[in-house]
Design an enzyme around this catalytic site. Structure first.
Site, PDB file in Angstrom:
ATOM      1  N   ASP A 219       0.826  -1.212   0.000  1.00  0.00           N
ATOM      2  CA  ASP A 219       0.000   0.000   0.000  1.00  0.00           C
ATOM      3  C   ASP A 219       0.857   1.257   0.000  1.00  0.00           C
ATOM      4  O   ASP A 219       0.403   2.323   0.414  1.00  0.00           O
ATOM      5  CB  ASP A 219      -0.949   0.013   1.197  1.00  0.00           C
ATOM      6  CG  ASP A 219      -0.216   0.004   2.528  1.00  0.00           C
ATOM      7  OD1 ASP A 219       1.003  -0.285   2.545  1.00  0.00           O
ATOM      8  OD2 ASP A 219      -0.850   0.281   3.566  1.00  0.00           O
ATOM      9  N   ASP A 297       7.273  -4.757  14.001  1.00  0.00           N
ATOM     10  CA  ASP A 297       7.844  -3.408  13.909  1.00  0.00           C
ATOM     11  C   ASP A 297       8.078  -2.797  15.288  1.00  0.00           C
ATOM     12  O   ASP A 297       9.125  -2.169  15.535  1.00  0.00           O
ATOM     13  CB  ASP A 297       6.983  -2.499  13.029  1.00  0.00           C
ATOM     14  CG  ASP A 297       5.506  -2.542  13.379  1.00  0.00           C
ATOM     15  OD1 ASP A 297       5.090  -3.397  14.191  1.00  0.00           O
ATOM     16  OD2 ASP A 297       4.747  -1.717  12.843  1.00  0.00           O
TER      17      ASP A 297
END
Length: 453
Positions: A219, A297
């Site tokens: 994305d 992350d």
């Protein structure tokens, strides 16, 4: 090469054997229905199935012929250069090798191949990401594109396949649900993302034997100088052991908060930004044995992984996200992410001297710039007072004061293991009403406090 020839032979044998078995099955199948009309329908259905299967087998044979020709070329090149291509992943027999890899690999060289790995799942809008990557890519050999797909989403797979050999399409083979704690059932998606990242990174560094890789998600749209930026910063990552990544992303990169007229500005940051980032294979050697089951992350942002290292990040982002829908359900998207400014000017980074980003040189110039700036209260800044001072510093001394000042000035106020987004030594640099502001701790700052998270 003998192994490759044997594989081709077995492929042909498989093709012939499969069709022989299929015909034997059709001839010996007992009638399933007494009713004549039902029998007719069954025969027609079996004929259609057989036709589809034959088409599949014809496609397999075409792939075998294609690989046979490809291996002949590669055999000749190996004999001439002593180099070999990385093998296609077993999960996707139709994937073409991305590029070549030097047979002996020790430490990456400044001109090493930098594959772009696109992490994809069920967004058919991956086309927007791939179109921009292919449009701006300066060299297919230097920057092969590998799309790693999870989820088994057929429409997305068709979109990726439509690019032919312009990209390499590999598929994560394990699509099963992951056992998670009861209170984490709603986070199943984060577990699958972590699993996919681990598999994709292992393919890149273990199977394909690349020395470095640029990670991009499906994305993200990239800037015109995306490749130029990473190509220029790569030697810096090699040379400075205090760096562990180069990122295309500025967490505080809203249009009104960046100096768009100076897109060449780069910074060091202690916060792992992600969203278009470059890492070395040596880092994967370190991280793979302890890779997390979920939330990879934020795990990267923990002190145990960061180990005092920093990333390079730009003033103006070289990626922007267009994916509001995802496992995070639009977290931060409406408030921050959709306003991130994507750089639209090409900066010839490879012609610039980036040595100022090395740790010692950077701190020698950046820290005095911050602490020589006059200190100003948030209220005065909000009131647009003392414009004559130019660049100013707003000082915080606690977790609560940081969050209050950040929120008042429009900066992202969340902390991960005590590190502010885009911060370096606790300092966050941004524009506020057209003037440079450093949101900074006292000059005697001694380190991050993980309890500030």
């Amino acid at each position: 090469m003998l192994k490759k020839s044997t594989l081709v032979l077995w492929g042909v044998v498989l093709f012939v054997a499969w069709n022989a078995l299929l015909l034997f099955f059709l001839w010996t199948r007992p009638p399933a229905f007494d009713n004549h009309s039902h029998l007719t329908e069954e025969v027609i259905r079996l004929a259609q199935d057989a036709e589809l299967e034959l088409e599949h087998q014809k496609d397999l044979l075409r792939q075998i012929h294609r690989y046979s020709a490809l291996w002949s070329k590669k055999r000749k090149k190996v004999e001439e250069t002593g180099r070999f291509p990385p093998p296609a992943a077993a999960s996707n027999p139709g994937a073409l090798p991305a590029t070549e890899v030097v047979l002996h690999r020790s430490r990456a060289s400044p001109d090493a191949v930098l594959p772009v790995v696109v992490i994809a799942c069920d967004r058919s809008t991956v086309r927007r990401c791939l179109d921009k990557l292919l449009h701006y890519r300066p060299s297919r050999e230097r920057f092969p594109i590998i799309v790693s797909q999870d989820c088994g989403h057929e429409e997305t797979a068709r979109v990726i396949a439509s690019y032919g050999d312009a990209v390499m399409h590999i598929k994560q083979p394990d699509l099963s649900d992951i056992p998670v704690p009861t209170d984490h059932r709603k986070f199943q998606g984060y577990y699958k993302i972590a699993r996919h990242y681990r598999w994709a990174l292992s393919q890149v560094f273990r199977t394909f034997q690349y020395q470095a890789a640029i990670m991009v998600e499906d994305d993200l749209e990239v800037a015109p100088d995306f490749f130029e930026y990473f190509q220029a910063a790569f030697p810096l990552l090699l040379a400075d052991p205090s760096l562990w990544c180069v990122s295309a992303w500025n967490d505080n990169g809203k249009e009104q908060m960046v100096e768009a007229g100076r897109p060449e500005l780069l910074y060091r940051t202690d916060f792992f930004p992600g969203l278009g980032w470059l890492l070395l294979s040596e880092l994967w050697d370190e991280l793979e044995p302890k890779w997390p089951r979920a939330f990879w992350d934020d795990w990267m942002r923990q002190p145990e992984q960061r180990r005092g290292r920093s990333c390079i990040r730009p003033e103006v982002s070289r990626t922007m996200t267009f994916g509001r829908k995802g496992v995070s359900h639009g977290q931060f998207f409406d408030q921050y992410l959709k306003f991130i400014k994507l750089n639209d000017r090409f900066v010839p980074f490879t012609q610039l001297d980036l040595s100022y980003l090395k740790k010692e040189e950077y701190e020698r110039s950046f820290l005095p710039k911050v602490y020589d700036a006059p200190e100003l209260r948030v209220e005065d800044l909000q009131g647009n007072q003392h414009r004559e001072l130019g660049t100013v510093r707003v000082q915080y001394s606690s977790r609560d004061s940081f969050k209050a000042f950040a929120k008042a000035l429009g900066v992202m106020d969340d902390l991960k293991s005590g590190v502010p987004r885009a911060g370096y030594r606790g300092i966050v640099s941004f524009l506020y009403r057209g003037r440079r502001v450093y949101l900074a701790p006292p000059s005697d700052w001694t380190g991050y406090d993980p309890s500030w998270s």
